[in-house]
Design an enzyme around this catalytic site. Structure first.
Site, PDB file in Angstrom:
ATOM      1  N   CYS A 187     -10.164  19.525  15.064  1.00  0.00           N
ATOM      2  CA  CYS A 187     -10.905  18.357  14.616  1.00  0.00           C
ATOM      3  C   CYS A 187     -10.000  17.538  13.707  1.00  0.00           C
ATOM      4  O   CYS A 187      -8.968  18.007  13.257  1.00  0.00           O
ATOM      5  CB  CYS A 187     -12.143  18.779  13.847  1.00  0.00           C
ATOM      6  SG  CYS A 187     -13.142  19.970  14.737  1.00  0.00           S
ATOM      7  N   GLU A 222      -5.580  18.416  34.400  1.00  0.00           N
ATOM      8  CA  GLU A 222      -6.005  17.967  33.072  1.00  0.00           C
ATOM      9  C   GLU A 222      -6.723  16.630  33.112  1.00  0.00           C
ATOM     10  O   GLU A 222      -7.727  16.443  32.450  1.00  0.00           O
ATOM     11  CB  GLU A 222      -4.779  17.776  32.163  1.00  0.00           C
ATOM     12  CG  GLU A 222      -4.248  19.024  31.531  1.00  0.00           C
ATOM     13  CD  GLU A 222      -3.061  18.708  30.625  1.00  0.00           C
ATOM     14  OE1 GLU A 222      -3.109  19.081  29.461  1.00  0.00           O
ATOM     15  OE2 GLU A 222      -2.074  18.091  31.088  1.00  0.00           O
ATOM     16  N   ARG A 231      -7.423  14.527  18.298  1.00  0.00           N
ATOM     17  CA  ARG A 231      -7.666  15.927  17.935  1.00  0.00           C
ATOM     18  C   ARG A 231      -9.001  16.446  18.446  1.00  0.00           C
ATOM     19  O   ARG A 231      -9.270  17.648  18.395  1.00  0.00           O
ATOM     20  CB  ARG A 231      -7.633  16.080  16.413  1.00  0.00           C
ATOM     21  CG  ARG A 231      -6.312  15.681  15.797  1.00  0.00           C
ATOM     22  CD  ARG A 231      -6.366  15.800  14.300  1.00  0.00           C
ATOM     23  NE  ARG A 231      -6.349  17.185  13.895  1.00  0.00           N
ATOM     24  CZ  ARG A 231      -5.254  17.888  13.663  1.00  0.00           C
ATOM     25  NH1 ARG A 231      -4.081  17.326  13.792  1.00  0.00           N
ATOM     26  NH2 ARG A 231      -5.320  19.149  13.311  1.00  0.00           N
ATOM     27  N   LYS A 237      -0.809  18.656  35.016  1.00  0.00           N
ATOM     28  CA  LYS A 237      -1.132  17.255  34.701  1.00  0.00           C
ATOM     29  C   LYS A 237      -2.315  16.785  35.544  1.00  0.00           C
ATOM     30  O   LYS A 237      -3.224  16.136  35.051  1.00  0.00           O
ATOM     31  CB  LYS A 237       0.064  16.334  34.992  1.00  0.00           C
ATOM     32  CG  LYS A 237       1.208  16.361  34.012  1.00  0.00           C
ATOM     33  CD  LYS A 237       0.963  15.628  32.715  1.00  0.00           C
ATOM     34  CE  LYS A 237       0.379  16.497  31.669  1.00  0.00           C
ATOM     35  NZ  LYS A 237       1.188  17.433  30.969  1.00  0.00           N
ATOM     36  N   HIS A 240       3.193  34.324  50.551  1.00  0.00           N
ATOM     37  CA  HIS A 240       2.498  35.454  49.929  1.00  0.00           C
ATOM     38  C   HIS A 240       1.109  35.053  49.438  1.00  0.00           C
ATOM     39  O   HIS A 240       0.571  35.696  48.538  1.00  0.00           O
ATOM     40  CB  HIS A 240       3.323  36.014  48.774  1.00  0.00           C
ATOM     41  CG  HIS A 240       4.666  36.504  49.224  1.00  0.00           C
ATOM     42  ND1 HIS A 240       4.833  37.657  49.944  1.00  0.00           N
ATOM     43  CD2 HIS A 240       5.898  35.955  49.088  1.00  0.00           C
ATOM     44  CE1 HIS A 240       6.116  37.818  50.225  1.00  0.00           C
ATOM     45  NE2 HIS A 240       6.777  36.787  49.724  1.00  0.00           N
ATOM     46  N   ASN A 279     -12.128  21.436   9.687  1.00  0.00           N
ATOM     47  CA  ASN A 279     -11.354  21.680  10.903  1.00  0.00           C
ATOM     48  C   ASN A 279     -10.931  23.129  10.880  1.00  0.00           C
ATOM     49  O   ASN A 279     -10.282  23.561   9.939  1.00  0.00           O
ATOM     50  CB  ASN A 279     -10.125  20.757  10.921  1.00  0.00           C
ATOM     51  CG  ASN A 279      -9.153  21.136  12.026  1.00  0.00           C
ATOM     52  OD1 ASN A 279      -9.561  21.668  13.063  1.00  0.00           O
ATOM     53  ND2 ASN A 279      -7.882  20.864  11.810  1.00  0.00           N
ATOM     54  N   GLY A 280     -11.290  23.883  11.923  1.00  0.00           N
ATOM     55  CA  GLY A 280     -10.902  25.295  11.978  1.00  0.00           C
ATOM     56  C   GLY A 280     -12.068  26.146  12.414  1.00  0.00           C
ATOM     57  O   GLY A 280     -13.065  25.636  12.940  1.00  0.00           O
ATOM     58  N   LYS A 319      -5.719  17.407  21.875  1.00  0.00           N
ATOM     59  CA  LYS A 319      -4.274  17.259  21.801  1.00  0.00           C
ATOM     60  C   LYS A 319      -3.638  18.420  21.069  1.00  0.00           C
ATOM     61  O   LYS A 319      -2.570  18.892  21.420  1.00  0.00           O
ATOM     62  CB  LYS A 319      -3.964  15.948  21.071  1.00  0.00           C
ATOM     63  CG  LYS A 319      -2.491  15.632  20.955  1.00  0.00           C
ATOM     64  CD  LYS A 319      -1.951  15.215  22.284  1.00  0.00           C
ATOM     65  CE  LYS A 319      -0.468  14.955  22.290  1.00  0.00           C
ATOM     66  NZ  LYS A 319       0.086  15.160  23.634  1.00  0.00           N
ATOM     67  N   GLU A 339       3.965  22.049  36.142  1.00  0.00           N
ATOM     68  CA  GLU A 339       3.622  20.918  35.281  1.00  0.00           C
ATOM     69  C   GLU A 339       2.883  19.839  36.077  1.00  0.00           C
ATOM     70  O   GLU A 339       1.927  19.237  35.580  1.00  0.00           O
ATOM     71  CB  GLU A 339       4.900  20.361  34.624  1.00  0.00           C
ATOM     72  CG  GLU A 339       4.720  19.119  33.764  1.00  0.00           C
ATOM     73  CD  GLU A 339       3.794  19.298  32.557  1.00  0.00           C
ATOM     74  OE1 GLU A 339       3.326  20.415  32.303  1.00  0.00           O
ATOM     75  OE2 GLU A 339       3.515  18.283  31.895  1.00  0.00           O
ATOM     76  N   TRP A 388     -13.982  18.492  17.675  1.00  0.00           N
ATOM     77  CA  TRP A 388     -13.759  19.207  18.935  1.00  0.00           C
ATOM     78  C   TRP A 388     -14.561  20.485  18.800  1.00  0.00           C
ATOM     79  O   TRP A 388     -14.256  21.342  17.983  1.00  0.00           O
ATOM     80  CB  TRP A 388     -12.275  19.499  19.125  1.00  0.00           C
ATOM     81  CG  TRP A 388     -11.971  20.070  20.472  1.00  0.00           C
ATOM     82  CD1 TRP A 388     -11.801  19.392  21.648  1.00  0.00           C
ATOM     83  CD2 TRP A 388     -11.785  21.457  20.792  1.00  0.00           C
ATOM     84  NE1 TRP A 388     -11.541  20.265  22.671  1.00  0.00           N
ATOM     85  CE2 TRP A 388     -11.525  21.535  22.180  1.00  0.00           C
ATOM     86  CE3 TRP A 388     -11.820  22.633  20.057  1.00  0.00           C
ATOM     87  CZ2 TRP A 388     -11.296  22.736  22.833  1.00  0.00           C
ATOM     88  CZ3 TRP A 388     -11.598  23.837  20.710  1.00  0.00           C
ATOM     89  CH2 TRP A 388     -11.327  23.876  22.081  1.00  0.00           C
TER      90      TRP A 388
HETATM   91  C1  G6P Z   1      -2.969  21.236  24.334  1.00  0.00           C
HETATM   92  C2  G6P Z   1      -2.529  19.879  24.831  1.00  0.00           C
HETATM   93  C3  G6P Z   1      -1.313  20.033  25.751  1.00  0.00           C
HETATM   94  C4  G6P Z   1      -0.206  20.779  25.034  1.00  0.00           C
HETATM   95  C5  G6P Z   1      -0.684  22.122  24.478  1.00  0.00           C
HETATM   96  C6  G6P Z   1       0.337  22.747  23.552  1.00  0.00           C
HETATM   97  O1  G6P Z   1      -3.459  21.988  25.398  1.00  0.00           O
HETATM   98  O2  G6P Z   1      -3.582  19.255  25.523  1.00  0.00           O
HETATM   99  O3  G6P Z   1      -0.842  18.754  26.137  1.00  0.00           O
HETATM  100  O4  G6P Z   1       0.849  21.007  25.932  1.00  0.00           O
HETATM  101  O5  G6P Z   1      -1.877  21.945  23.721  1.00  0.00           O
HETATM  102  O6  G6P Z   1       0.454  21.939  22.409  1.00  0.00           O
HETATM  103  P1  G6P Z   1       1.728  21.865  21.495  1.00  0.00           P
HETATM  104  O7  G6P Z   1       1.392  20.849  20.446  1.00  0.00           O
HETATM  105  O8  G6P Z   1       1.909  23.249  20.915  1.00  0.00           O
HETATM  106  O9  G6P Z   1       2.881  21.481  22.344  1.00  0.00           O
END
Ligand code: G6P
Length: 606
Positions: free
Chosen positions: A2, A485, A27, A482, A501, A98-99, A601, A478, A74
């Site tokens: 958050c 996500e 956040r 993406k 496989h 936050n936490g 994020k 990746e 969040w």
């Molecule tokens: C979240 C974000 C991702 C990111 C991951 C790790 O899942 O949505 O985009 O890759 O956290 O975050 P960091 O800040 O440790 O790279």
């Protein structure tokens, strides 16, 4: 996860709280709320959903106060409803958190048994209740806060208003970040420097376990043991311009386009363009290292995998890469003489931080490849390797990913040279190749129109497969991540050699298969996989280079032709097309690109 802001001001705070919350929305954005003190009384305005919902509430019912706190949520404990939106009030106390409070259930039960009533399902409300009880028992605000913190286990960053205390915000942090901002006759608390950025650039990062009382003129900081503590105040450069969308529709789009410049900045910090040597700050002796352990989550983990490919091949230095959430609980066997590298855009991801601390406790030297140079990880490691790509706001990481790869590539070259695996001439050649990356990334971004065409088709799919070999395997992961996500389409990345496989069973006319295959030593094998897929009716999107195009089997549904490049930088050059593909599929589907559902994020809880 958050975001928190607090202002002890001289002018009305409503507009500034909202401005700050918008910066913090990356956040979390399940609900938002603000509270203010006016005439010693607390007023609250909250709304489920994003900050614009809160703004609508404020239009009808503004909050007139010069002292206030704000929160963007969040959700962890309790659904994203209005009742669970922060700030939470119990008696004289109103706070934003936050936490996660791990022992909240037992505290709640105990307080409820004593007659305390709760309005929400959150873990947060027990903090407010505890603090209110301590105040009611006659303690002064700071002493009451300390007594409250001593009863909590878990992670928190807090901003607290106390009814009757017109010139005070209390704060505390453990496991979640919190900064104090120093203004002119005004003081601030925020989750990060970005939050207080519009008001001041003078900030102090609280340490683990610190708590603080701010008034209009000062901050009184105490450490976890309750001793007055001095924490350095730093000037954090103005980054306001870097967090605007400019002419782009979304931050993600902007950040994809930022990559040539971002990587340029990153590379400039790790190589000397004049001598064409890799120069890794921090004095790590790569010749003496026995192993490297990379720990990370999400996209940073995938960057770490690429680091393994690069460093092992070039420098013959063993690299283990592991998802931090697994690593920290697995009791891994660690060798002395190893270096742990935490990879993290935010530098705050809870699992990565815990894995890092685990390695440090075992006596390993530590480094962090981070974007947030003042983050917790950056402050706790022996060596910080910042990625210098500027704030990344889009929840799906893009420019941080390529900047991380730039750092790891420079490390691979430096380690290879230090370990005698390459001579000075080869080092120079490789550094010059790396210096070409920004230009080639820019050329690769120019494939956008072609990729947008592919996106129209991919947007109709239910499942998408990504295949690659060598460094294109992590990149296929990746690509799939993406797409998942931001477009909510199910996607899998696979090592192309694993096709037979399992994943080949998924191949049918309705499943696009994205094959990443530069014309390198793996090409022929990838081309065979392409034939196998097409023989089963699969619709192939082939991402290759002009030579690959010339040698590819006929029949790919679409060929995207990336610029020719040295294999060293292929992951950098092939990243933009897969990012753009996910982006345009999401736009096509009308998805919320910068704030995809359920994601955040920065994941500062386990
Ligand atoms: C979240 C974000 C991702 C990111 C991951 C790790 O899942 O949505 O985009 O890759 O956290 O975050 P960091 O800040 O440790 O790279």
């Amino acid at each position: 996860m958050c975001g928190i802001i607090g202002i002890v001001g001289t002018a009305p705070v409503q507009g500034r709280l909202i401005e700050s919350l918008k910066r913090l929305e990356y956040r979390g954005y399940d609900s938002a709320g603000i509270a203010g003190l006016a005439g010693g009384q607390v007023m609250r305005r909250r709304a489920a959903g994003k900050i614009r919902a809160l703004e609508a509430v404020l239009e009808d019912d503004p909050l007139d106060a010069t002292v206030g706190i704000g929160h963007t949520r969040w959700a962890t404990h309790g659904a994203p409803t209005l009742a669970n939106a922060h700030p939470h009030t119990q008696g004289r106390v109103t706070l934003a958190h936050n936490g996660i409070i791990e022992n909240y259930a037992e505290i709640r039960e105990r307080l409820a048994a004593g007659g305390r009533r709760f309005e929400s399902d959150t873990d947060t409300e027990v903090i407010a209740a505890l603090l209110d009880s301590e105040l009611a028992a006659g303690k002064a605000p700071l002493a009451a806060l300390k007594a409250t913190l001593d009863q909590l286990s878990g992670a928190y960053a807090l901003a607290v208003l106390v009814e009757g205390e017109a010139d005070l915000i209390l704060g505390a942090r453990r496991g979640s970040p919190l900064v104090v901002g120093y203004g002119e006759g005004e003081m601030f608390l925020g989750s990060d420097a970005l939050a207080v950025g519009p008001f001041t650039h003078r900030v102090c990062y609280l340490e683990e376990g610190d708590y603080v009382a701010i008034d209009r003129r000062s901050a009184r900081i105490f450490d976890a043991a309750g001793r007055p503590a001095k924490r350095a105040v730093r000037v954090v450069p103005a980054s306001a311009a870097l967090v605007e969308k400019g002419n782009y529709r979304h931050f993600m789009e902007k950040e994809i386009h930022d990559q040539p410049e971002g990587c340029q900045r990153t590379i400039a910090a790790y190589v000397d363009p004049l001598t064409a040597k890799a120069a890794i700050p921090g004095g790590i002796d790569f010749a003496a290292l026995q192993r490297i352990q990379i720990v990370a989550c999400g996209t940073s983990y995938i960057a770490g995998m690429l680091g393994k490919y690069l460093i092992e091949r070039l420098a013959d230095l063993a690299v283990d890469v592991e998802i931090a959430s697994e690593f920290r609980y697995r009791e891994p066997s660690l060798s002395a003489g190893s270096l742990v590298i935490a990879m993290s855009q935010s530098g705050e991801t809870a699992d990565t931080l815990a894995a890092l601390r685990y390695c440090q406790a075992k006596g390993m030297a530590s480094a962090a490849v981070v974007n947030a140079a003042e983050s917790t990880m950056a402050r706790e490691v022996d060596v910080v390797w910042p990625i210098h790509c500027g704030p990344e706001i889009g929840v799906a990481s893009t420019k941080a990913f390529t900047a991380q790869i730039c750092v790891l590539t420079a490390i691979a070259v430096a380690a290879a040279r230090a370990r005698g695996r390459i001579d000075a001439a080869e080092e120079q050649r490789l550094v010059r190749v790396l210096l070409e990356a920004p230009r080639l990334i820019a050329e690769s971004i120019e494939l956008e129109a072609a990729v947008r065409g592919v996106a129209l088709e991919v947007a109709r799919a239910r499942d998408v497969l990504y295949l690659g070999r060598g460094p294109m395997y992590p990149l296929s992961l990746e690509g799939a991540l993406k797409l998942k996500e931001i477009s909510y389409i199910h996607a899998e990345g696979y090592a192309a050699g694993e096709l037979k496989h399992g994943p080949i069973a998924l191949v049918d006319e309705a499943t696009p298969i994205v094959i990443l295959a530069p014309f390198d030593s793996y090409f022929e094998k990838s081309a065979s996989n392409m034939s196998e897929v097409m023989a089963r009716g699969g619709q192939v999107v082939f991402i290759t280079d002009p030579d690959g195009q010339a040698h590819a089997p006929q029949g790919a549904r679409v060929v995207v032709t990336a610029p020719r490049c040295d294999p060293l930088i292929a992951p950098l050059v092939y990243a933009p097309p897969i990012q753009l593909l996910a982006y345009h599929v999401a736009v096509q589907k009308g998805a919320d690109v910068d704030q995809p559902r359920n994601l955040a994020k920065s994941v500062t809880v386990e």
